[in-house]
Enzyme design. Structure first.
Site, PDB file in Angstrom:
ATOM      1  N   ILE A   1       0.949  -1.258   0.255  1.00  0.00           N
ATOM      2  CA  ILE A   1      -0.284   0.005  -0.273  1.00  0.00           C
ATOM      3  C   ILE A   1       1.063   1.344  -0.072  1.00  0.00           C
ATOM      4  O   ILE A   1       0.664   2.440  -0.155  1.00  0.00           O
ATOM      5  CB  ILE A   1      -0.381   0.316   1.148  1.00  0.00           C
ATOM      6  CG1 ILE A   1      -2.129  -1.008   0.305  1.00  0.00           C
ATOM      7  CG2 ILE A   1      -1.115   1.626   1.664  1.00  0.00           C
ATOM      8  CD1 ILE A   1      -3.166  -1.090   2.590  1.00  0.00           C
ATOM      9  N   GLU A   2       1.829   0.888   0.387  1.00  0.00           N
ATOM     10  CA  GLU A   2       2.855   2.254   0.804  1.00  0.00           C
ATOM     11  C   GLU A   2       3.593   2.804  -0.648  1.00  0.00           C
ATOM     12  O   GLU A   2       3.467   3.841  -0.982  1.00  0.00           O
ATOM     13  CB  GLU A   2       3.866   2.273   1.581  1.00  0.00           C
ATOM     14  CG  GLU A   2       3.538   1.962   3.203  1.00  0.00           C
ATOM     15  CD  GLU A   2       2.600   3.409   3.759  1.00  0.00           C
ATOM     16  OE1 GLU A   2       2.891   4.519   3.237  1.00  0.00           O
ATOM     17  OE2 GLU A   2       2.363   3.575   4.356  1.00  0.00           O
ATOM     18  N   THR A   3       3.767   1.642  -1.614  1.00  0.00           N
ATOM     19  CA  THR A   3       4.867   1.864  -2.267  1.00  0.00           C
ATOM     20  C   THR A   3       4.798   0.963  -3.638  1.00  0.00           C
ATOM     21  O   THR A   3       5.704   0.524  -3.988  1.00  0.00           O
ATOM     22  CB  THR A   3       6.448   2.426  -1.723  1.00  0.00           C
ATOM     23  OG1 THR A   3       7.208   0.457  -1.225  1.00  0.00           O
ATOM     24  CG2 THR A   3       6.605   2.753  -0.691  1.00  0.00           C
TER      25      THR A   3
ATOM     26  N   TYR B   1      -7.574   2.763   5.782  1.00  0.00           N
ATOM     27  CA  TYR B   1      -6.037   2.452   5.476  1.00  0.00           C
ATOM     28  C   TYR B   1      -6.053   1.135   6.443  1.00  0.00           C
ATOM     29  O   TYR B   1      -5.532  -0.140   6.002  1.00  0.00           O
ATOM     30  CB  TYR B   1      -4.822   3.348   5.736  1.00  0.00           C
ATOM     31  CG  TYR B   1      -3.773   2.803   6.492  1.00  0.00           C
ATOM     32  CD1 TYR B   1      -3.321   3.983   4.703  1.00  0.00           C
ATOM     33  CD2 TYR B   1      -3.079   2.576   6.944  1.00  0.00           C
ATOM     34  CE1 TYR B   1      -1.849   3.025   4.487  1.00  0.00           C
ATOM     35  CE2 TYR B   1      -2.024   2.462   6.866  1.00  0.00           C
ATOM     36  CZ  TYR B   1      -0.938   2.629   5.735  1.00  0.00           C
ATOM     37  OH  TYR B   1       0.101   1.630   5.596  1.00  0.00           O
TER      38      TYR B   1
END
Length: 362
Positions: A149-151, A336
């Protein structure tokens, strides 16, 4: 006519004092306030004469940075108006009723590509993920989901120079200047300790770094050297895996316990009138008395948070457990944390289970 004589006498006394071997002398100025160091620490470039810069230079002296060194670094940073514009657009919009926001949010992350790439990332780094689970108690799928999800599993770590992001927000964004000045402080210490140029690391427009998008303060608290090479490198997949797991452990992850369970709301219950969110606390028996019961295992938990998701077709209700709250320490958002949870479950099913992936909301 006495003035010339007096002037000559005063001049003589000054010369004698200057030549005396035992005459006391003022010590050389050492503080930042001295004219010599003020000249040596002059900041040029985009942040010259900007409020807060001099104070920051003095602050870094506590960590062994000379004023001249800090000034040199700040002089090399560039103010980015685009960063300020992006920060100003971060404020969430308020919903006045059901509009399917959760379904749209979920669709960004629970895609076929994300699930397939997550399973592939797990296979490539299986050994590191297994070590992380053994050491920190965090299942591999949750570490992989965070990185996904972050990168996008390291595919999009950001292109902004961290020094530009943090200097812009520390010195040109008053609303959160104190916070970002602290992050800039942590960043400069990190680059010095790791032996890298402060102009080298690149990441997000807010200063987040590496596969797990750690802020510099989180680097100091939770980043680990998982490769054993003597460096904590958040851009290296193995160090990122260990660091994310350590972050979860440091925020209270409970090994072997579930994360969340779907709630069943009986007809006539007024769940929509209750306070919801990851920071709520309800007794399981109390919720049952109000017509809200778990549709899955709670692992023996007596207290839960009540989560409301604005899904297409109507609200969904879930019960969040302590490990769900831990995920919100990464990003203070119910959506999230639920996206991380559901992506983790889908990746595990793809990696470990037989057959196709189930993209349900459960």
């Amino acid at each position: 006519m006495r003035f010339p004589f007096l002037a000559f006498a005063v001049l003589a006394l000054i010369l004698l004092a200057g030549c005396g071997s035992k005459a006391p002398r003022d010590p050389a100025p050492t503080g930042y306030g001295s004219p010599t160091l003020q000249r040596a620490a002059a900041v040029s470039g985009d942040f010259a004469s900007v409020s807060g810069v001099d104070r920051f230079i003095r602050r870094m002296e506590q960590h062994g940075f000379s004023p001249a060194e800090t000034a040199r670094i700040i002089s090399g940073a560039q103010r980015q108006q685009s960063i300020i514009d992006l920060m100003n657009r971060q404020a969430p919009s308020k919903s006045t009723g059901p509009n399917g926001a959760w379904s749209r949010y979920r669709a960004k992350f629970l895609t076929e590509d994300s699930i397939a790439n997550g399973a592939a990332f797990w296979r490539r780094h299986e050994s590191a993920l297994a070590r992380a689970e053994s050491r920190y108690g965090v299942p591999p799928e949750y570490v992989v989901a965070i990185i996904g999800i972050e990168t996008r599993f390291g595919g999009f770590v950001g292109k902004t120079r961290i020094i530009d992001a943090l200097a812009t927000l520390a010195f040109a964004y008053p609303r959160r200047a104190d916070y970002f000045a602290g992050e800039l402080e942590s960043f400069l210490i990190m680059t010095r300790d790791e032996g890298i140029s402060p102009f080298q690391p690149r990441g997000s427009f807010a200063g987040a770094m590496g596969l797990g998008q750690f802020m510099p303060s989180s680097f100091h608290r939770y980043a680990v050297d998982f490769t054993g090479d003597g460096h904590r490198d958040l851009w290296h997949p193995e160090d990122a895996v260990g660091s994310v797991a350590n972050y979860f452990k440091g925020h209270g992850w409970r090994a072997g316990e579930p994360v969340a369970a779907r709630a069943r709301v009986v007809s006539g219950a007024n769940a929509g009138l209750m306070k919801t969110g990851f920071d709520t606390r309800y007794g399981v028996k109390d919720l049952a008395g109000r017509g809200i019961v778990p549709a899955g295992s709670l692992g023996g938990a007596g207290q839960v948070s009540l989560l409301q998701l604005d899904a297409k077709g109507g609200y969904e209700y879930w019960l969040g457990l302590p490990n769900f709250y831990v995920i919100t320490r990464y990003n203070h958002s119910t959506y999230y944390a639920m996206a991380v949870h559901q992506l983790a479950q889908a990746i595990r099913e793809r990696k470990v289970g037989a057959g196709g992936v189930r993209l349900s909301a459960n």
